[in-house]
Every structure is written in structure tokens, then in C-alpha cells.
Design an enzyme around this catalytic site. Sequence first.
Site, short mmCIF file in Angstrom:
data_model
loop_
_atom_site.label_atom_id
_atom_site.label_comp_id
_atom_site.label_asym_id
_atom_site.label_seq_id
_atom_site.Cartn_x
_atom_site.Cartn_y
_atom_site.Cartn_z
N LYS A 20 -56.65 5.46 -56.51
CA LYS A 20 -56.09 4.22 -57.07
C LYS A 20 -54.58 4.35 -57.26
O LYS A 20 -53.82 3.48 -56.82
CB LYS A 20 -56.75 3.92 -58.43
CG LYS A 20 -56.03 2.84 -59.22
CD LYS A 20 -56.70 2.54 -60.53
CE LYS A 20 -56.34 3.43 -61.68
NZ LYS A 20 -55.09 3.10 -62.39
N CYS A 114 -49.98 -1.55 -73.48
CA CYS A 114 -51.35 -1.73 -73.00
C CYS A 114 -52.28 -0.97 -73.93
O CYS A 114 -51.83 -0.44 -74.95
CB CYS A 114 -51.49 -1.27 -71.57
SG CYS A 114 -51.47 0.49 -71.40
N ARG A 119 -45.89 2.33 -73.63
CA ARG A 119 -45.50 2.48 -72.23
C ARG A 119 -44.19 1.76 -71.89
O ARG A 119 -44.15 0.81 -71.10
CB ARG A 119 -46.63 2.04 -71.30
CG ARG A 119 -47.91 2.79 -71.58
CD ARG A 119 -49.04 2.42 -70.67
NE ARG A 119 -48.97 3.12 -69.40
CZ ARG A 119 -49.90 2.98 -68.44
NH1 ARG A 119 -50.89 2.15 -68.62
NH2 ARG A 119 -49.80 3.65 -67.32
N ASP A 307 -55.89 11.29 -67.57
CA ASP A 307 -56.89 10.37 -67.01
C ASP A 307 -58.30 10.97 -66.96
O ASP A 307 -59.25 10.30 -66.58
CB ASP A 307 -56.48 9.92 -65.59
CG ASP A 307 -55.22 9.09 -65.61
OD1 ASP A 307 -54.84 8.59 -66.69
OD2 ASP A 307 -54.59 8.93 -64.54
N ARG A 399 -61.41 -2.29 -62.64
CA ARG A 399 -60.00 -2.10 -62.33
C ARG A 399 -59.80 -0.85 -61.48
O ARG A 399 -58.98 -0.85 -60.57
CB ARG A 399 -59.19 -1.91 -63.62
CG ARG A 399 -58.75 -3.16 -64.30
CD ARG A 399 -57.77 -2.80 -65.39
NE ARG A 399 -56.80 -1.85 -64.86
CZ ARG A 399 -56.19 -0.91 -65.58
NH1 ARG A 399 -56.42 -0.77 -66.85
NH2 ARG A 399 -55.31 -0.10 -65.01
N1 EPU Z 1 -42.71 6.81 -70.56
C1 EPU Z 1 -41.58 6.48 -71.25
N2 EPU Z 1 -40.60 5.79 -70.60
C2 EPU Z 1 -40.71 5.42 -69.29
C3 EPU Z 1 -41.88 5.76 -68.59
C4 EPU Z 1 -42.87 6.46 -69.26
O1 EPU Z 1 -41.42 6.81 -72.43
O2 EPU Z 1 -39.77 4.79 -68.76
C5 EPU Z 1 -43.79 7.53 -71.27
C6 EPU Z 1 -45.07 6.69 -71.34
O3 EPU Z 1 -45.03 5.77 -72.40
C7 EPU Z 1 -46.13 7.76 -71.50
C8 EPU Z 1 -45.56 8.92 -70.68
O4 EPU Z 1 -44.19 8.66 -70.50
O5 EPU Z 1 -46.25 8.12 -72.85
C9 EPU Z 1 -46.21 9.10 -69.33
O6 EPU Z 1 -46.15 7.90 -68.61
P1 EPU Z 1 -45.98 7.84 -67.02
O7 EPU Z 1 -44.78 7.03 -66.71
O8 EPU Z 1 -46.07 9.21 -66.44
O9 EPU Z 1 -47.28 7.02 -66.64
P2 EPU Z 1 -47.38 5.78 -65.66
O10 EPU Z 1 -46.57 6.02 -64.46
O11 EPU Z 1 -47.18 4.53 -66.40
C10 EPU Z 1 -49.37 6.79 -64.28
C11 EPU Z 1 -50.76 6.37 -63.95
C12 EPU Z 1 -51.64 6.48 -65.19
C13 EPU Z 1 -51.59 7.93 -65.68
C14 EPU Z 1 -50.15 8.36 -65.94
C15 EPU Z 1 -50.00 9.81 -66.34
C16 EPU Z 1 -50.38 4.76 -62.21
C17 EPU Z 1 -50.52 3.36 -61.75
N3 EPU Z 1 -50.77 5.00 -63.47
O12 EPU Z 1 -48.93 5.86 -65.27
O13 EPU Z 1 -52.96 6.16 -64.78
O14 EPU Z 1 -52.34 8.06 -66.86
O15 EPU Z 1 -49.36 8.14 -64.75
O16 EPU Z 1 -50.53 10.65 -65.37
O17 EPU Z 1 -49.99 5.62 -61.44
C18 EPU Z 1 -55.19 5.51 -65.10
O18 EPU Z 1 -55.35 5.63 -63.87
O19 EPU Z 1 -56.15 5.34 -65.89
C19 EPU Z 1 -53.83 5.56 -65.64
C20 EPU Z 1 -53.52 5.10 -66.85
#
Ligand code: EPU
Length: 438
Positions: A20, A114, A119, A307, A399
Site C-alpha cells: 500500500k 488523523c 501528523r 504499522d 483502506r
Molecule cells: N512528522 C512530523 N513532521 C512532518 C512529518 C512527520 O512531525 O513533517 C512526524 C509524524 O507526526 C509522526 C512521525 O513523524 O509522529 C513519523 O511520521 P512519517 O512522516 O514517517 O509517517 P507518514 O509518512 O505520514 C508513513 C506511512 C504510515 C506509517 C509511517 C511510519 C504512508 C502512506 N504512510 O506515514 O503508514 O505508519 O510512514 O512508518 O506511507 C499505515 O500504513 O497504517 C500507516 C499509517
Amino acid sequence: MLEIWGRSTLKGHVQISGAKNSALAIMAGALLCPEDCRLRNVPSLMDVQRMAQILAALGLKMEQHGDVLDINGRDIQQSQAPYELVSQLRASFFAIGPLLARLGVARVPLPGGCAIGARPVDLHVRGLQAMGADVQIEHGMVHAYVSGSNPRLKGAKIYLDYPSVGATETLMMAATLADGETTIENAAQEPEVTDLANFCQAMGARIRGAGTNTIIIDGVKSLHSVEYSIIPDRIEAGTFLVAGAITHSELSLSPIIPDHLTAAIAKLRAIGAKVILESPTCVRVIGANSHVATDIETLPYPGFPTDMQAQFMALLTLSEGDSVITETVFENRLRHVAELNRMGADIRVKGNIAIVRGVPMLSGAPVVATDLRASAALVLAGLAANGKTTIEGLQHLDRGYDNLVGKLQNVGARLQRLKGDKEAESESASLNTANLGG
Ligand code: EPU
């Protein structure tokens, strides 16, 4: 709603779908390409459908046949992603990087918080600013643009305060078409980041170091058409490994990439399940008669994935002894605890730590899924519990899991969607045949 009768023994083989989180990033990456992109091994998911709708709203042409998705981004007609769609799919914010790189302007609504945390997107925004973008955030909209007659981002040295998956992906995509070299330090090392980098490279991007904490991108003028197959979903595979263990059953899974499952396999072995790598793409799990407690701390890759935290918590509720689970990635990702406790689990939460005291048995109960991985954890708990479990909130499952119910039924689990949910089923089935429009 899903109804599960627990305590069946599972047996057989499970086919793992495409990842995904790779699919979503790679679909955003297709915005970089002015020619045809053919993606293979695309999972059939609501999130994929939503991302397709967002790309269609931006003017891309798409057609899907089975797990093949054809995208043509020759004419991007819009630089603004629609709020109604972005608010339903956080990953769509990642489109800001490729849109800005391609058009010199992008307007993407702030995705908001969310179910698992606030996030924010500050790391994405700061990275784009370092590459010369002006960014204004007003009325819930992020408006990014590059000034001047030649609106091209400029290569930059970027250090991420946290190895965010999404920020690494946004900035890596933006840098592929930037003028000069970009270095992303403290980059996320998740396999989905590497998959996106491989996809971009197959279109002619010049990227080194993906999969390490330093990624270097040499900007090129334009990218070209590509045919690319998405990696198998390590989280889906991990979920089925736990399904085998929690039901004391034997399951084989393929295709998988064993390296992507190292942390999950190590924890399963620590708990007492047998995990055998049968070939470079196939793994077998054999659940033990009884399992033992272990501690888990979620971390960025190659650490234990957030995850998989909820699914392992379900398993640990039935493992002898006390397990300490520490969630360090998201601030609100323990909402499944209350539901597992409704099923007879003994879990206490203090801040981001859950202390799980193993109990001999769970009992089926009506429960509510609060997010995607929480819903998977409740399915797993329901498979192991005595009696009937009903799970509400199945839209979360749809989803991110490709036909989880059907795949479990195929290996002998007794579960079914209840009437009234047919709509969701036909919606996701229509994904296979729909022309997702221009
Ligand atoms: N964060 C910040 N600032 C930012 C970006 C992130 O503070 O600008 C924080 C977030 O709030 C969080 C942490 O950094 O506390 C990690 O977030 P990250 O950006 O790594 O996550 P993401 O890119 O939003 C992806 C996956 C998630 C998975 C996370 C961590 C996708 C579409 N989603 O999210 O997947 O949990 O990386 O590995 O790639 C899931 O599949 O169930 C899912 C939530």
C-alpha cells in the site's frame, strides 16, 4: 461489520499483495512523468482508489485492469488538489513535491490530523523551502511556488529532524527535477522509500543512497515512460504471520522480501513461533502451542514497524508473562487497547507505553475498529478468541488490506461481512475494472 467465529485452525498459502505505502507514493511519483507509467502489482484498496481520484482531479488519465494501473500525466491541468479528497487520504499530501517540481506551483490542502496522531507536515514544507520554494499556508491550504521566469527548484542540503517517510518521499520526488544536487540527511530508510527511488530511477532520475540515511539526488531535466512492479506489502505479510501464530496454525506466504520482515520475524521467534524461510520469496510460520511475552519498541526502519504494533499486541495478549510495548512513532496509536480489553485482554496504558499481561484466553465481543492497523489487530484477536466477535468500522480495513477477509477464508478462518456492507465490497471490487477517468 465483520463477524468472526474464533478458534479455527488455519492452513494453506496466502498470496501477498503489492505494498500500500509504496503504491501511494509511486502513484504520486507518476506526476513527475510526462509520458506513460504502467504500474504492476497494485493492491486493490480504498486508499489506492482515493489516490487515483486525486490524480484524476489533477488531470491525469488512468486505467486499471486487475493489478495493473496505467497512468498518463502528459497534461496536468490543475496544480490544486481537492480538499474533500486530500482530507480522506493523508498520503495525497506527498503530491506537493512532484507537482511543484513539474509545474513550479502546487496547492495542496493541509491534511490535518488523523486517528493515530497530529501528523504535521513541517518537515515537508521546510525541505521544499530549502530548495527555493516560497510557501504560504493560509485557510488550510499550502501554496508552494517557485518564482522567476524559469520556475525550477534548486538542489539543496536538507537535514530532517526526524526520518519521516512522507517528507523523505516528497523531497526526493521534488529533487529529481531540481537544478543541481540535493542531499537528504537523516532520511527515512523504509523499503517503500527505496521502492519509490527505484521507480524514479526507472524513469531516468539519478538517485543514490535510498535505503540508507543519506540520499543524494542529481536533478535531471525530465523523466520518461516506465513500467514498474510494486514490492510486496511487508505489513500485510507480517499481519498474516501473526495470524498463523495467534491461531497456533501453519501458514505459508509469498511473495515476500525476507529482509523487509527482519524485525517482525525476530519478535515472532522470541515469542516462540517457528518462522522458516522456505525460499527467497516464501516464508512459513508455525504457531507454538503456547507463546511467551516479549518487549517491543516501535522505531523507524529497520526498527520494529509502528504499522505492526497493534497486531503484535493482539498476539501478546495471549502470550504468557508481561510484555512492554512502547510506541515511539505516533502519539496516539494505542486506541485498540480498550477494544482488546473488551475481549478479555489485560492491558494497561501509561502515556505511550502499554503493559500487556498475557491471559489464557480472549472471549469474542462486539468491538469497534479505530484505525487501519487497529482493525487488523481486532481481526487477529477475533480469530483466536472463544465465540463470536463482531467488528464495526470496517472502512478502516478496506483502506489498507487487499481482500483480507477472502484471504483468511481461503485458509480456513470462519468470518464474514454482514449484510449492509455489500456496498463497500462492490466499491472495492469495482476498482478492478474501473476506468478511473481523466
Ligand atoms: N512528522 C512530523 N513532521 C512532518 C512529518 C512527520 O512531525 O513533517 C512526524 C509524524 O507526526 C509522526 C512521525 O513523524 O509522529 C513519523 O511520521 P512519517 O512522516 O514517517 O509517517 P507518514 O509518512 O505520514 C508513513 C506511512 C504510515 C506509517 C509511517 C511510519 C504512508 C502512506 N504512510 O506515514 O503508514 O505508519 O510512514 O512508518 O506511507 C499505515 O500504513 O497504517 C500507516 C499509517
